[in-house]
Design an enzyme around this catalytic site. Sequence first.
Site, short mmCIF file in Angstrom:
data_model
loop_
_atom_site.label_atom_id
_atom_site.label_comp_id
_atom_site.label_asym_id
_atom_site.label_seq_id
_atom_site.Cartn_x
_atom_site.Cartn_y
_atom_site.Cartn_z
N HIS A 37 0.70 -1.04 -0.04
CA HIS A 37 0.03 -0.01 -0.05
C HIS A 37 0.82 1.18 -0.25
O HIS A 37 0.69 2.20 -0.62
CB HIS A 37 -0.89 0.02 1.30
CG HIS A 37 -1.81 -1.08 1.42
ND1 HIS A 37 -1.69 -2.01 2.34
CD2 HIS A 37 -2.81 -1.39 0.77
CE1 HIS A 37 -2.60 -2.89 2.09
NE2 HIS A 37 -3.38 -2.32 1.44
N GLY A 148 -2.29 -2.01 -7.41
CA GLY A 148 -1.23 -2.77 -7.28
C GLY A 148 -1.24 -3.99 -8.44
O GLY A 148 -2.28 -4.57 -8.45
N ASP A 151 -3.01 -7.40 -7.53
CA ASP A 151 -4.21 -7.89 -8.02
C ASP A 151 -4.34 -7.57 -9.56
O ASP A 151 -5.20 -6.55 -9.89
CB ASP A 151 -5.40 -6.88 -7.13
CG ASP A 151 -5.26 -7.27 -5.68
OD1 ASP A 151 -5.97 -8.25 -5.28
OD2 ASP A 151 -4.36 -6.65 -5.02
P1 AMP Z 1 -6.44 -3.88 -0.75
O1 AMP Z 1 -6.04 -2.95 0.48
O2 AMP Z 1 -5.99 -5.26 -0.55
O3 AMP Z 1 -7.44 -3.42 -1.43
O4 AMP Z 1 -5.15 -3.05 -1.56
C1 AMP Z 1 -5.17 -1.79 -2.25
C2 AMP Z 1 -4.22 -1.56 -3.19
O5 AMP Z 1 -2.86 -1.92 -2.83
C3 AMP Z 1 -4.51 -2.34 -4.47
O6 AMP Z 1 -4.48 -1.80 -5.54
C4 AMP Z 1 -3.91 -3.57 -4.38
O7 AMP Z 1 -3.38 -4.27 -5.72
C5 AMP Z 1 -2.35 -2.99 -3.87
N1 AMP Z 1 -1.61 -4.04 -3.24
C6 AMP Z 1 -1.87 -4.74 -2.21
N2 AMP Z 1 -0.78 -5.59 -1.94
C7 AMP Z 1 0.13 -5.30 -2.74
C8 AMP Z 1 1.58 -5.69 -2.94
N3 AMP Z 1 2.15 -6.61 -2.24
N4 AMP Z 1 2.33 -4.88 -3.86
C9 AMP Z 1 1.67 -3.88 -4.59
N5 AMP Z 1 0.53 -3.54 -4.43
C10 AMP Z 1 -0.34 -4.22 -3.41
#
Ligand code: AMP
Length: 285
Positions: A37, A148, A151
Amino acid sequence: MKILRTIPEVRAAVGDARLDSKTVGLVPTMGAFHEGHLSLMRRAREQNDLVVVSLFVNPTQFGANEDLGAYPRDEARDAELAAAAGVDILFAPAASEIYPDGFATSIHVTGITDVLDGASRGAFHFDGVATVVTKLFGIVRPDVAYFGQKDAQQVLVVRRVVRDLDLDVGIEACPIVREADGLAMSSRNVYLDPDARAQATALNRALDAAASVHEAGERDGDSILSAARRVLEDAGIEPEYLELRDAEILQSVRHVEGDALLAVAARVGAARLIDNHLLSAPKDS
Ligand code: AMP
């Protein structure tokens, strides 16, 4: 950093910035921040005058038997991390702010949502994602939104919505951030007990093994996937899916010529984890 709860407050804050001709970057999240994040927030900080991060555990993208209730939440810690990353506004609305009584709209993307996580979790998942992201774009009206590559299918779905609905926002996909042992960072990694945490490293090792085979010149999809499957088997992991698909339209590929997405999902201990590698076509082909 301001923490805002309501849509009018966000509109007012972003509106003021726009009057000053400031550019606005948005990072949509569900909280429980980790370096993945934070990498998006830092990128947004570098590229924009105003950085908005949304923190919303979106109920509509969780299935009835999924982990909505257990999903890790720690807003105070998240606020500290976001402030340290230079975020200007943390938008942390209640569910009723996003989905007031009578809310009746859903955005459904066809085709690319029928496979991988759309098949595994159900069509509702990407409907929930597409709808909430479109709403966030309407609320914040960012110049650029940051997602990210972790996903990967979500990025494709969001790009599709933006193209199809002519939304005036740039989408930037950022690289996967990993732990030192290769495990892709995820808010759900907190569900892993020490044994499962060790087992979970097999996901990236499996993708690495397949990528090496591809790098060495193998183009047969089954052979590439077999290299990954062996690593998962050795670790005692039965994937929900392990697939090679076209990197743009997610069609299944049997013979890898162009860019391909190698994607895996598996239950490891108490967590459902996903990971992927992009297999790039050789430059000279
Ligand atoms: P989330 O809170 O899991 O919905 O993630 C929020 C954003 O952070 C999304 O765009 C995810 O793809 C990105 N994200 C989550 N984990 C990672 C990671 N390990 N590397 C890069 N981006 C990430």
